[in-house]
Design an enzyme around this catalytic site. Structure first.
Site, mmCIF file in Angstrom:
data_model
loop_
_atom_site.group_PDB
_atom_site.id
_atom_site.type_symbol
_atom_site.label_atom_id
_atom_site.label_comp_id
_atom_site.label_asym_id
_atom_site.label_seq_id
_atom_site.Cartn_x
_atom_site.Cartn_y
_atom_site.Cartn_z
ATOM 1 N N SER A 82 -50.949 -11.770 -88.108
ATOM 2 C CA SER A 82 -50.249 -12.374 -86.981
ATOM 3 C C SER A 82 -48.732 -12.308 -87.079
ATOM 4 O O SER A 82 -48.045 -12.386 -86.058
ATOM 5 C CB SER A 82 -50.679 -13.839 -86.830
ATOM 6 N N HIS A 103 -56.239 -11.688 -83.214
ATOM 7 C CA HIS A 103 -55.227 -10.926 -82.486
ATOM 8 C C HIS A 103 -55.686 -9.518 -82.132
ATOM 9 O O HIS A 103 -54.934 -8.760 -81.521
ATOM 10 C CB HIS A 103 -53.940 -10.857 -83.310
ATOM 11 N N LYS A 105 -55.945 -16.121 -76.764
ATOM 12 C CA LYS A 105 -54.918 -15.082 -76.882
ATOM 13 C C LYS A 105 -55.169 -14.040 -75.790
ATOM 14 O O LYS A 105 -54.842 -14.274 -74.647
ATOM 15 C CB LYS A 105 -54.923 -14.519 -78.303
#
Length: 386
Positions: A176, A204, A235
């Site tokens: 990240s 992610h 996300k």
């Protein structure tokens, strides 16, 4: 003599003073849409968080099922819409089953707490997300950290560990703070040779990577190669919550023993409805991912031309490592004055000397926004050099 009651205020004041001295004091930005800042700090990689279709699905879900789930999943909070979402997530990742959690942090805590104990050996990439590190601590499992993306170091640590103890290797899929990706195939092969289980947090990568947006693990690596797959919904999918995907035995074990799952109110049904809509969009509008990856290529090309200190990331996370806390804050403030919000990341989130601007790209950005970002970064560089 200081009384016991006075110890706590002194303790808090000392911690605050040290954080200020280190230049790492954090403040929450209060978002004001009227301010018109372009967001290059969030994780809304596909631009779905502001999509009106998700908002309408969430509102309709709340009208039908209520604003909240009313109880934990194991009491009376598990609705049919949660069941549908879990099946869709299992299908997306090519796993037999999936289990919803309220946050990605809780999913990682829940997996490690439910699977590990002081007899288990846990091996983690040095740059793993904090929730993976904290999960091992919660489980009181002996934990070793291997050098970042270093399979030789991991193999060495596994060789030295007791072979009569269960071993679990945990890694981020996309890291990240650096934006680079784990070698999933290499990790899976190492774990197979050593008889260890592999857990990947693809928070992610989900929605962004993979031919179908199934992440850097997804269908490319089946549940025998990566037995434990964690993904988040807040996300790229633009909603909230998280899930763990794996085989039936794993999911049943988590339902029985993962305390962060058992003792938490279930995800609001409206959020599940919004996520189902996000999955429809992910499947049908593949041009969003194409648009995002074009932004990544364009940004990296122009940033390199300007001489900005890029990392090796080919994901939407594009850090510019500046090293010094004060320097990072100067650049971030200069960008804010230009109407651009970026993440100013300092120790202890990253190691000392590795402070950075954490720039994140989104399919919602347009070419003028990227041009404005690059122009402002170049202005920061030129002002510093003058």
């Amino acid at each position: 003599m200081m009384s016991r009651m006075d110890l706590w205020p002194k303790r808090l004041a000392s911690a605050a003073e040290q954080r200020h001295t280190d230049g790492g004091w954090r403040q929450r930005p209060v978002l004001d849409e009227a301010a018109g800042l372009i967001d290059f700090a969030g994780n809304d990689y596909l631009g779905l968080a502001g999509d009106p279709r998700l908002a309408e699905a969430q509102a309709e879900g709340a009208r039908r099922f209520g604003a909240g789930a009313r109880a934990s999943h194991l009491v009376s909070g598990h609705h049919a819409i949660h069941e549908r979402l879990e099946q869709r997530l299992a299908d997306l990742t090519g796993r037999p089953r999936a289990l919803l959690f309220s946050t990605g942090y809780m999913a990682n805590l829940g997996v490690l707490q439910a699977l590990c104990d002081r007899h288990t050996r846990v091996f983690q990439d040095r740059l793993n997300h904090a929730s993976l590190l904290d999960g091992a601590r919660l489980a009181e499992a002996p934990s070793r950290r291997f050098h970042h993306r270093d399979l030789v170091d991991l193999e060495r640590l596994l060789d030295r560990a007791p072979h009569d103890a269960p071993a679990l290797v945990a890694s981020d899929g996309v890291f990240s703070m650096d934006g680079d990706t784990a070698d999933i195939t290499g990790l899976a092969n190492t774990c197979r040779r050593q008889g260890a289980w592999l857990m990947v947090d693809d928070a992610h990568g989900l929605g962004v990577l993979g031919e179908d947006g199934d992440g850097c693990v997804g269908r490319l690596h089946d549940h025998h190669q990566v037995p434990i797959l964690v993904g988040t919904l807040g996300k790229a999918l633009g909603s909230a919550g998280a899930f763990v995907a794996g085989d039936a035995a794993l999911i049943d074990h988590l339902i029985q023993f993962a305390r962060p799952y058992i003792y938490t109110t279930a995800q609001p049904p409206g959020v599940a409805a919004a996520t189902l809509t996000a999955l429809d969009i992910l499947e049908q509008e593949t041009e969003r991912r194409d648009h995002l990856h074009q932004h990544i290529a364009d940004f990296r090309r122009e940033a390199a031309r300007l001489g900005l200190p890029l990392t090796d990331s080919l994901t939407p996370i594009q850090p510019i490592v500046l090293g010094d806390n004060a320097r990072v804050m100067r650049w971030a403030e200069r960008l804010a004055r230009a109407g651009l919000r970026v993440g100013a990341i300092r120790a202890p989130t990253v190691p000392r000397g590795q402070a950075r601007l954490r720039i994140t790209l989104s399919a919602a950005h347009d070419t003028p926004a990227l041009d404005a970002l690059l122009d402002s970064l170049d202005a920061c560089r030129r002002e510093e050099a003058s």
